[in-house]
Scaffold this motif. Structure first.
Motif, short mmCIF file in Angstrom:
data_model
loop_
_atom_site.label_atom_id
_atom_site.label_comp_id
_atom_site.label_asym_id
_atom_site.label_seq_id
_atom_site.Cartn_x
_atom_site.Cartn_y
_atom_site.Cartn_z
N ASP A 100 16.65 18.93 74.72
CA ASP A 100 15.71 18.32 75.65
C ASP A 100 14.32 18.35 75.03
OD1 ASP A 100 15.05 17.64 78.71
OD2 ASP A 100 13.58 19.09 77.99
N ALA A 101 13.60 17.27 75.11
CA ALA A 101 12.31 17.17 74.42
C ALA A 101 11.25 18.08 75.00
CB ALA A 101 11.81 15.71 74.45
N ASP A 102 11.43 18.53 76.23
CA ASP A 102 10.43 19.40 76.87
C ASP A 102 10.76 20.88 76.72
OD1 ASP A 102 8.83 17.27 77.84
OD2 ASP A 102 10.17 17.00 79.55
N THR A 103 12.02 21.25 76.98
CA THR A 103 12.38 22.67 76.97
C THR A 103 12.87 23.16 75.61
OG1 THR A 103 14.69 22.27 77.57
CG2 THR A 103 13.10 22.47 79.39
N TYR A 104 13.31 22.25 74.75
CA TYR A 104 13.89 22.55 73.43
C TYR A 104 15.27 23.19 73.53
CZ TYR A 104 8.80 22.31 72.80
OH TYR A 104 7.47 21.96 72.88
N ASN A 105 15.82 23.24 74.73
CA ASN A 105 17.18 23.73 74.95
C ASN A 105 18.17 22.56 74.94
OD1 ASN A 105 16.64 26.48 75.21
ND2 ASN A 105 16.26 26.33 77.41
N MET A 106 19.45 22.87 74.86
CA MET A 106 20.49 21.85 74.93
C MET A 106 20.28 20.95 76.15
SD MET A 106 24.63 22.37 75.22
CE MET A 106 24.84 22.99 73.55
N CYS A 107 20.31 19.65 75.92
CA CYS A 107 20.05 18.69 76.98
C CYS A 107 21.34 18.37 77.74
CB CYS A 107 19.46 17.41 76.39
SG CYS A 107 19.20 16.10 77.60
N PRO A 108 21.42 18.65 79.04
CA PRO A 108 22.65 18.36 79.79
C PRO A 108 23.02 16.88 79.80
CG PRO A 108 21.25 19.87 81.02
CD PRO A 108 20.44 19.37 79.86
N GLN A 109 22.01 15.99 79.82
CA GLN A 109 22.30 14.56 79.82
C GLN A 109 22.93 14.13 78.49
OE1 GLN A 109 19.22 15.83 80.84
NE2 GLN A 109 19.91 15.71 82.99
N LYS A 110 22.41 14.65 77.40
CA LYS A 110 22.98 14.31 76.10
C LYS A 110 24.36 14.96 75.92
CE LYS A 110 18.39 13.71 74.22
NZ LYS A 110 17.26 14.38 73.58
N LEU A 111 24.53 16.13 76.51
CA LEU A 111 25.85 16.76 76.49
C LEU A 111 26.86 15.88 77.23
CD1 LEU A 111 27.82 19.12 76.01
CD2 LEU A 111 26.87 20.22 78.06
N LYS A 112 26.48 15.37 78.39
CA LYS A 112 27.39 14.52 79.16
C LYS A 112 27.75 13.26 78.38
CE LYS A 112 28.07 12.30 83.64
NZ LYS A 112 27.53 12.10 85.01
N GLN A 113 26.75 12.63 77.77
CA GLN A 113 27.02 11.42 76.98
C GLN A 113 28.00 11.71 75.84
OE1 GLN A 113 23.09 10.21 75.78
NE2 GLN A 113 22.45 9.78 77.88
N LYS A 114 27.81 12.85 75.20
CA LYS A 114 28.66 13.22 74.08
C LYS A 114 30.08 13.54 74.55
CE LYS A 114 28.25 15.98 69.83
NZ LYS A 114 27.55 15.06 68.92
N LEU A 115 30.20 14.17 75.73
CA LEU A 115 31.50 14.50 76.29
C LEU A 115 32.28 13.24 76.66
CD1 LEU A 115 30.43 17.50 78.54
CD2 LEU A 115 32.04 17.63 76.62
N ILE A 116 31.60 12.26 77.23
CA ILE A 116 32.26 11.00 77.60
C ILE A 116 32.87 10.36 76.35
CG2 ILE A 116 31.85 8.65 78.41
CD1 ILE A 116 29.67 9.86 80.29
#
Length: 388
Positions: A100-116
C-alpha cells in the motif's frame, strides 16, 4: 554516531542474566517457559513457542502449516529476506504482493487482485505472510477475509510490532492469523540478544513447533512408538532443528517485557516529536491507520526528491557522514540476486520500488534523548535545505 536503533539495557536486565549464570540451568530450564507465559499474557494468544531467532520461528511456522514442495508462499517485497526465505527452506515457491502506498504494508486490494488471477491459473498460495512494517499492523481483517475465501493460511510477521495494537487488541493475539512471529534482535522493541517466538491459538500447531525447535525429539510417552525403555528415554519422531532459546536469552526477555509499555510509549513520544519537527521539510512522514497503535520499531521518512536538489543516496551518505546512523528498511526482496535468478525483475512491484527509491529510516529508540533527536533534525534540515 547516533544509531538508527539500539537495545535499552538496565541493571535489572543484567541482574536477571547473572542470576541465570549462577543457577543450575543455562538452557532448557524455567526461564524459557516463563518467557513464553509472559508473551501469552501480553498478547492474549494461547500458546507461545520461543526460539533462537525470528527466522527460525518463521521456518517452523511454515513447516507446522504443512508448507512444502509444490506450494506457494506470498509475502511483501518490503521486508527482510527471512520473510521469503522461510518458504524456500520448505521447498515452496515464492511470490510477492505489492505494498500500500501509504502504509508500506501488504495491500489487501492488490492481494485480492493477485488471488483472483492465481485461482484461474491454479497457483493459489498455501501461506501468506503479511509483514507489519515499522510496527504498524497490516489490515488483518481484510486479509483474513480473503484467506477464508481463497483457503490460505496466514503467518503474521510481527517482528517489528510487539506492544502494538490492531482494532484495540494486542498484536500477536492471532485473531486473524494462524501464527504470529516476533523478533527480539537487539534493535527491536524488546531484546533477548538474539531470539524470536511463534504464537498461536491452535494447540496442534504449538505442539508441532515445539517438536521442530528441538530436533524433532519427544519425551512424551503418548507421542512415542512403543513403550519407553525407562525414565531416560526419548524418541526422534520428526526431522527437527536446534532452534531452542537459551535460559540467558529468556531471562533477559522476561526482564525486558516488564518495560514493554514504557518502550513503546517512548517511541510514540519521539515519533510525535519527529512529526512536529519535520513538518516543514520536503519529506513524507509516516502514515498511521486510525485503527492501529504501532509498536513503532522504525520511523521511516520518504524524500520528496522532486523538491530537493540532492539524490536519495546523497542525502543518506551526508547524514551518515554527519554522525546520523540512518538505515534503509528494506531493499525490495525481489531485487536480491538470489531472487532475480528466479525470474523476478525490476518493475514487478512498482509501489515497493518507488518506496525504496525514497525511504530512509531515521534514528529512533527508547533510550534516545531530545538532544539526540534535535541533532538528527538539525542535520537533516541542513542537508535538505542546502544546494547540491
Amino acid at each position: 554516531m547516533i544509531p538508527y536503533g539500539k537495545q535499552d539495557i538496565v541493571q535489572h536486565d543484567i541482574d536477571a542474566v547473572v542470576s541465570v549464570l549462577k543457577s543450575d540451568f543455562l538452557t532448557q530450564g524455567p526461564q524459557v517457559p516463563l518467557f513464553e507465559t509472559s508473551l501469552t499474557f501480553i498478547t492474549q494468544a494461547t500458546h507461545a513457542v520461543a526460539v533462537n531467532s525470528a527466522t527460525s520461528a518463521l521456518h517452523i511456522a511454515c513447516l507446522a502449516l504443512g508448507l512444502g514442495v509444490g506450494d506457494w508462499l506470498w509475502t511483501s517485497p518490503i521486508t527482510f529476506v527471512a520473510s521469503a526465505n522461510c518458504g524456500l527452506y520448505c521447498g515452496a515457491q515464492i511470490d510477492f504482493v505489492d505494498i500500500d502506498a501509504d502504509t508500506y504494508n501488504m495491500c489487501p486490494q492488490k492481494l485480492k487482485q493477485k488471488l483472483i488471477k492465481a485461482k484461474v491459473e491454479g497457483r493459489l498460495p498455501k501461506v501468506v505472510i503479511p509483514v507489519h512494517l515499522c510496527g504498524q499492523s497490516c489490515d488483518m481483517q481484510a486479509i483474513y477475509a480473503l484467506s477464508q475465501e481463497y483457503g490460505f493460511h496466514i503467518i503474521e510477521d510481527a517482528s517489528h510490532a510487539i506492544g502494538g495494537r490492531y482494532q484495540q487488541q494486542p498484536i500477536g493475539n492471532c485473531k486473524y492469523s494462524d501464527i504470529t512471529i516476533f523478533s527480539f534482535h537487539p534493535v527491536k522493541i524488546v531484546t533477548t540478544a538474539e531470539g524470536g517466538a511463534a504464537l498461536t491459538n491452535d494447540p496442534s500447531l504449538a505442539e508441532r513447533m515445539r517438536l521442530l525447535r528441538s530436533h524433532g525429539i519427544t519425551r512424551e510417552p503418548d507421542n512415542m512408538q512403543g513403550q519407553p525403555h525407562g525414565a531416560w528415554y526419548y524418541q526422534q519422531i520428526e526431522l527437527g532443528f536446534n532452534y531452542r532459546m537459551t535460559e540467558l536469552q529468556a531471562a533477559l526477555g522476561v526482564s525486558q517485557l516488564n518495560r514493554l509499555e514504557e518502550f513503546v510509549r517512548q517511541r510514540h513520544y519521539f515519533s510525535d516529536r519527529y512529526n512536529r519537527l519535520l513538518a516543514h521539510l520536503p519529506i513524507t512522514r509516516p502514515y498511521q491507520l486510525p485503527d492501529t497503535y504501532s509498536g513503532l520499531h522504525l520511523y521511516v521518512i520518504r524524500l520528496s526528491l522532486g523538491q530537493i536538489s540532492k539524490s536519495h543516496s546523497q542525502v543518506f551518505d551526508e547524514l551518515r557522514a554527519n554522525g546520523i546512523g540512518v538505515n534503509l528498511h528494506y531493499i525490495p526482496v525481489h531485487f536480491q540476486p538470489y531472487y532475480q535468478n528466479m525470474g523476478f525483475k525490476m518493475g514487478n512491484f512498482p509501489d515497493a520500488e518507488h518506496y525504496y527509491q525514497e525511504a530512509i529510516s531515521l534514528p529512533m529508540f527508547s533510550a534516545m534523548t531530545d538532544n539526540m533527536q534535535d541533532e538528527v533534525v538539525s542535520v537533516l534540515t541542513r542537508i535538505l535545505e542546502s544546494e547540491a
